[in-house]
Write a protein that holds these residues in place. Structure first.
Motif, PDB file in Angstrom:
ATOM      1  N   GLU A 103     145.789  19.408 -34.560  1.00 34.65           N
ATOM      2  CA  GLU A 103     146.881  19.882 -35.431  1.00 34.65           C
ATOM      3  C   GLU A 103     147.489  18.685 -36.148  1.00 34.65           C
ATOM      4  O   GLU A 103     147.997  17.766 -35.499  1.00 34.65           O
TER       5      GLU A 103
ATOM      6  N   SER B 261     144.490  18.451 -28.541  1.00 33.21           N
ATOM      7  CA  SER B 261     144.649  19.120 -27.246  1.00 33.21           C
ATOM      8  C   SER B 261     143.273  19.465 -26.690  1.00 33.21           C
ATOM      9  O   SER B 261     142.448  20.070 -27.379  1.00 33.21           O
TER      10      SER B 261
ATOM     11  N   VAL C 154     137.927  20.256 -29.055  1.00 31.84           N
ATOM     12  CA  VAL C 154     139.290  19.732 -29.119  1.00 31.84           C
ATOM     13  C   VAL C 154     140.066  20.387 -30.268  1.00 31.84           C
ATOM     14  O   VAL C 154     139.545  20.583 -31.364  1.00 31.84           O
ATOM     15  N   LEU C 155     141.323  20.774 -29.947  1.00 29.18           N
ATOM     16  CA  LEU C 155     142.171  21.423 -30.952  1.00 29.18           C
ATOM     17  C   LEU C 155     142.939  20.327 -31.699  1.00 29.18           C
ATOM     18  O   LEU C 155     143.564  19.466 -31.084  1.00 29.18           O
TER      19      LEU C 155
ATOM     20  N   ASN D 278     134.636  15.509 -29.347  1.00 31.61           N
ATOM     21  CA  ASN D 278     133.682  16.616 -29.214  1.00 31.61           C
ATOM     22  C   ASN D 278     132.298  16.113 -28.798  1.00 31.61           C
ATOM     23  O   ASN D 278     131.611  16.764 -28.003  1.00 31.61           O
TER      24      ASN D 278
ATOM     25  N   LYS E 177     137.046  23.795 -24.252  1.00 32.38           N
ATOM     26  CA  LYS E 177     136.960  24.228 -25.655  1.00 32.38           C
ATOM     27  C   LYS E 177     136.872  22.994 -26.557  1.00 32.38           C
ATOM     28  O   LYS E 177     137.369  21.930 -26.179  1.00 32.38           O
TER      29      LYS E 177
ATOM     30  N   CYS F 250     147.189  16.762 -23.789  1.00 33.99           N
ATOM     31  CA  CYS F 250     147.505  16.723 -25.213  1.00 33.99           C
ATOM     32  C   CYS F 250     148.021  15.327 -25.560  1.00 33.99           C
ATOM     33  O   CYS F 250     148.852  14.774 -24.838  1.00 33.99           O
TER      34      CYS F 250
ATOM     35  N   SER G  79     145.347  21.626 -19.438  1.00 34.59           N
ATOM     36  CA  SER G  79     145.259  21.057 -20.778  1.00 34.59           C
ATOM     37  C   SER G  79     145.891  19.686 -20.815  1.00 34.59           C
ATOM     38  O   SER G  79     146.782  19.381 -20.027  1.00 34.59           O
TER      39      SER G  79
ATOM     40  N   GLU H 176     141.465  21.545 -23.789  1.00 40.03           N
ATOM     41  CA  GLU H 176     141.812  22.652 -22.907  1.00 40.03           C
ATOM     42  C   GLU H 176     140.559  23.319 -22.389  1.00 40.03           C
ATOM     43  O   GLU H 176     139.508  23.261 -23.038  1.00 40.03           O
TER      44      GLU H 176
ATOM     45  N   GLU I 128     138.416  13.557 -33.607  1.00 39.35           N
ATOM     46  CA  GLU I 128     137.872  14.888 -33.354  1.00 39.35           C
ATOM     47  C   GLU I 128     136.365  14.805 -33.100  1.00 39.35           C
ATOM     48  O   GLU I 128     135.848  15.341 -32.111  1.00 39.35           O
TER      49      GLU I 128
END
Ligand code: ADP
Ligand code: ASP
Ligand code: MG
Length: 569
Positions: free
Chosen positions: A391, A317, A388-389, A373, A386, A357, A355, A319, A369
Motif C-alpha cells: 500500500e 504486509s 506481499v500486500l 515475492n 499470500k 507489516c 501477519s 500474511e 515487492e
C-alpha cells in the motif's frame, strides 16, 4: 574547540555568507571548525546534471552553466576585486574538471554511483573554498582543509559508512597541530581507504560536523540553519509550532528519524557517546535561543516533546496461515529487505503471528515487492503465505517524548483526536522505550493530523474551528458579525478560535485557506465565483481541515438535503 555547521540556505549567496562570517567573527573562541554545505540548491543541480548527461540530454550543459554562474557571482560579490583573479582561476579549473566528468557520463551514456559521488562532491568543495577565501580576505585567521583527507569511509557510494578509527586519528593529528584559529572544511564529502570520493548521504553535512566534533572531543556542536531550532512540529506544516528550548539526545534522534529534517538522523550518535551538546541556531535570527540537545537528565518538562512526520511511505504486509508458529519467516523477510539496502522505518506484528507489516520508503516499493515475492515463492505457490500486500501513498506521524511512559492515556488522546477528525489509521507502533507512538495514515491527511495533534498536545487551551458557512441573509450576516466579535472577546479557559474558510449565498461563493477577512466579507463575496453546492462540498473535503464545521444559515430544503453527505464525512 567548537564546531559550527552552516547548511545550504545559510550559505546560499554572498549576502547570506556575510551573515555567516559575522556569526563566526563574533564568537569568542580560539579554535573553531566551520563545516559548510554546498550553496543551497547546488547539490540538486549537480545530481540533475549527472542524470541529464547520462541520459544523453544536451541540456546538462545548461545546469552546468547555472552552477558556474552561481559560484562566480558569489565570488564577485564577496571578494575584493584585487583578490578575485586567483580565486576565480582556481574555481574555474575545478569547474572544468566537473565539466569533463559530466561529458564522460554523456559520452558513455552511463552514471555509476562512484561517478555520481565524484560529481556531487564539487558542491561542498567549491563552497568551502570560496568561504575560506572570503574569511581570509576579511583578515580572519582562517584556512581551508579538505575533509576527504580527514573523514575516511568504506566504499558504499551515496551513503558511505565512516571508519571512525582512521577518521579519529586523522582529525586528532590535524587539529592538534593547526595554528589557524578557524578551519573551514566541506561537509558531506569523504574518501575511501583507496582514496575514492565518497559522500555521507543527503543532508550529511550535519553528520560530517558531528564526526569531527566527536573525534576532537569538541566542547560544543552548533548546527546553524534556516529555522530557530528543532520545532514542536514541522514549521512548514504547523504554523503554531514553536522551537523546543531543550531536548534529550534520544528525543532528538526519534524526531529526526521520523522526519524532522532539521537534523540528519545519524548526526546524534557520534556526539552522544562523548556527551557533546548540540545547539541548533538560526543563521538569520542569531539572537533567538534555538534548541539545546543534551543528556536526558538535564532536560525537564513536558511528556510530549514533539510530533514529526515522514511522507511517502509504503506498507508491506506479509500474511497467511503458513506464518503461524513457523520460526524464521520474519528473519527471512527482513533479510531480503536489508540485503537490498532497503531501510525499514516502522514495524508492527499482530500477536497471532498471522501477519507482519513494515513501513518503507515509496521509492523502494517496487523492488521490495518483487524481492519479497521471489524470496517466498515456494510458500506463495503452496498458499501458506499470500503475495506481499503493498500500500503506497502513506505517511507516518509520531509523538515523541522521554516522559511519555510515565503518563497514562496519551495514546488514547492521540487516537481519539485523530478519529474525531476522520483520520483513518492504517497501522500503529509503539517503541518498547515508550518514547514514541507512531501511526501510519494517508499522505493526504498529514496536514490535518499534525495540526490536530499539535493543538491537542501543545495548544491545550486553544481550539481552532474551521467554518464553512452557507447563507448570509438576516441570520447569516448576524452570525458572521458574532464570529467576528467572538474573536475579540473570548476569555474563557478554552479559547475557541473560529475562522470562516468558505462562505456562500445563492449567487456566489468564496474560499480562503487562512480564513476570510470578515471585515470585508460582503465585497469579497460579491466578487466570488458562481455558487455551486456540489463544488462547495468538494472544497470542504479538499481543504481537509481539522474541526471542520458546516453551518447552514439558509432556510433551504435543498441545502438541508446535503446534511447526510456532510455527516458521513
Ligand atoms: P540545512 O540546509 O540548514 O541543513 P535543512 O533544510 O536540512 O537545513 O533543515 C531545515 C528545515 O527542516 C527547516 O527549514 C524545516 O522546514 C524542516 N523541518 C522539518 N521538521 C522540522 C522540525 N520539527 N523542526 C525544525 N525544522 C523542521
Ligand atoms: N549538500 C548536501 C545535500 O544537499 C549535504 C548537506 O547539505 O547536508 O544533501
Ligand atoms: Mg540539513
Amino acid at each position: 574547540m567548537k564546531i559550527l555547521k552552516f547548511g545550504g540556505t545559510s550559505v546560499a549567496n554572498a549576502q547570506h555568507i556575510k551573515q555567516v562570517q559575522n556569526i563566526v567573527k563574533n564568537l569568542d573562541e580560539n579554535n573553531i571548525v566551520v563545516v559548510v554545505s554546498a550553496l543551497g540548491g547546488i547539490t540538486d543541480l549537480l545530481l540533475k546534471t549527472v542524470d541529464l548527461a547520462s541520459n544523453q540530454d544536451e541540456s546538462y550543459k545548461d545546469s552546468l552553466r547555472e552552477i558556474e554562474d552561481r559560484h562566480i557571482k558569489t565570488i564577485k560579490e564577496l571578494i575584493p576585486i584585487q583578490l578575485q583573479s586567483a580565486i576565480l582561476s582556481k574555481v574555474k579549473s575545478e569547474l572544468n574538471t566537473l565539466e569533463t566528468l559530466a561529458e564522460g557520463a554523456f559520452l558513455i551514456a552511463e552514471k555509476t554511483p562512484q561517478l555520481t559521488d565524484k560529481i556531487v562532491s564539487f558542491g561542498e568543495l567549491l563552497s568551502s573554498f570560496i568561504i575560506s577565501e572570503f574569511f581570509i580576505s576579511t583578515g580572519m585567521n582562517a584556512a581551508f582543509k579538505d575533509s576527504r583527507e580527514l573523514i575516511k569511509t568504506d566504499d558504499t557510494y551515496g551513503k558511505a559508512v565512516v571508519n571512525f578509527e582512521s577518521t579519529n586519528t586523522n582529525c586528532k593529528a590535524y587539529f592538534s597541530n593547526t595554528k589557524n584559529k578557524i578551519t573551514v572544511i566541506p561537509g558531506f564529502i569523504s574518501s575511501s581507504a583507496k582514496g575514492n570520493h565518497t559522500t555521507l548521504g543527503r543532508g550529511g553535512s550535519d553528520y560530517s560536523a558531528a564526526v569531527v566534533a566527536s573525534a576532537i572531543d569538541a566542547e560544543e556542536l552548533q548546527i546553524w540553519t534556516d529555522v530557530s531550532g528543532m520545532y514542536t512540529a514541522n514549521p512548514r506544516i504547523v504554523k503554531q509550532a514553536k522551537a523546543i528550548p531543550q531536548i534529550s539526545y534520544e528525543e532528538a534522534m526519534e524526531l529526526s528519524h521520523f522526519g524532522a529534517k532539521v537534523l540528519y538522523p545519524p548526526t546524534i550518535q557520534p556526539v552522544l557517546s562523548k556527551n557533546i551538546p548540540i545547539l541548533i541556531k538560526n543563521t538569520f535570527a542569531p539572537e533567538e535561543a534555538g534548541t539545546l540537545i543534551a543528556k536526558n537528565e538535564n532536560v525537564l518538562g513536558k511528556s510530549v516533546r514533539g510530533i514529526s512526520n515522514v511522507e511517502h511511505i509504503t506498507l508491506l504486509s506479509l500474511e497467511g496461515p503458513g506464518m503461524i508458529g513457523i520460526p524464521g519467516i520474519s528473519k527471512r523477510f527482513f533479510e531480503v529487505l536489508s540485503q537490498a539496502g532497503i531501510s525499514v522505518v516502522l514495524i508492527t506484528q499482530a500477536s497471532s503471528e498471522h501477519s507482519i507489516c513494515v513501513g518503507i520508503s515509496d521509492n523502494d516499493a517496487i523492488i521490495a515487492e518483487s524481492l519479497v515475492n521471489a524470496a517466498f515463492e515456494y510458500e506463495i505457490a503452496t498458499q501458506k503465505i499470500k503475495p506481499v500486500l503493498v500500500e503506497t501513498g502513506l505517511a507516518i506521524i509520531a509523538l515523541v517524548g522521554d516522559n511519555m511512559k510515565s503518563h497514562q492515556g496519551l495514546s488514547g488522546k492521540m487516537f481519539s483526536a485523530l478519529g474525531k477528525n476522520n483520520v483513518n489509521i492504517r497501522a500503529i507502533a509503539q517503541g518498547a522505550s515508550e518514547r514514541n507512538i507512531s501511526a501510519v495514515i494517508k499522505n493526504d491527511d498529514v496536514k490535518k493530523a499534525l495540526n490536530t495533534l499539535h493543538e491537542e498536545f501543545f495548544e491545550e487551551n486553544i481550539k481552532q474551528l474551521n467554518l464553512f458557512v452557507m447563507g448570509v441573509g438576516n441570520v447569516g450576516s448576524r452570525f458572521i458579525k458574532q464570529i467576528q466579535k467572538q474573536k475579540k472577546y473570548l476569555k474563557t479557559n478554552l479559547k475557541l478560535n473560529p475562522r470562516v474558510i468558505g462562505l456562500s449565498n445563492s449567487r456566489t461563493m468564496i474560499f480562503e485557506e487562512g480564513g476570510i477577512p470578515l471585515e470585508h466579507w460582503e465585497e469579497l463575496l460579491a466578487k466570488g465565483e458562481k455558487a455551486d453546492r456540489t463544488k462547495f462540498y468538494e472544497n470542504v473535503l479538499k481543504y481537509n481541515y481539522r474541526n471542520s464545521i458546516f453551518v447552514d444559515n439558509t432556510a433551504s430544503e435543498i441545502v438541508a438535503n446535503d446534511y447526510s453527505d456532510y455527516l458521513k464525512r
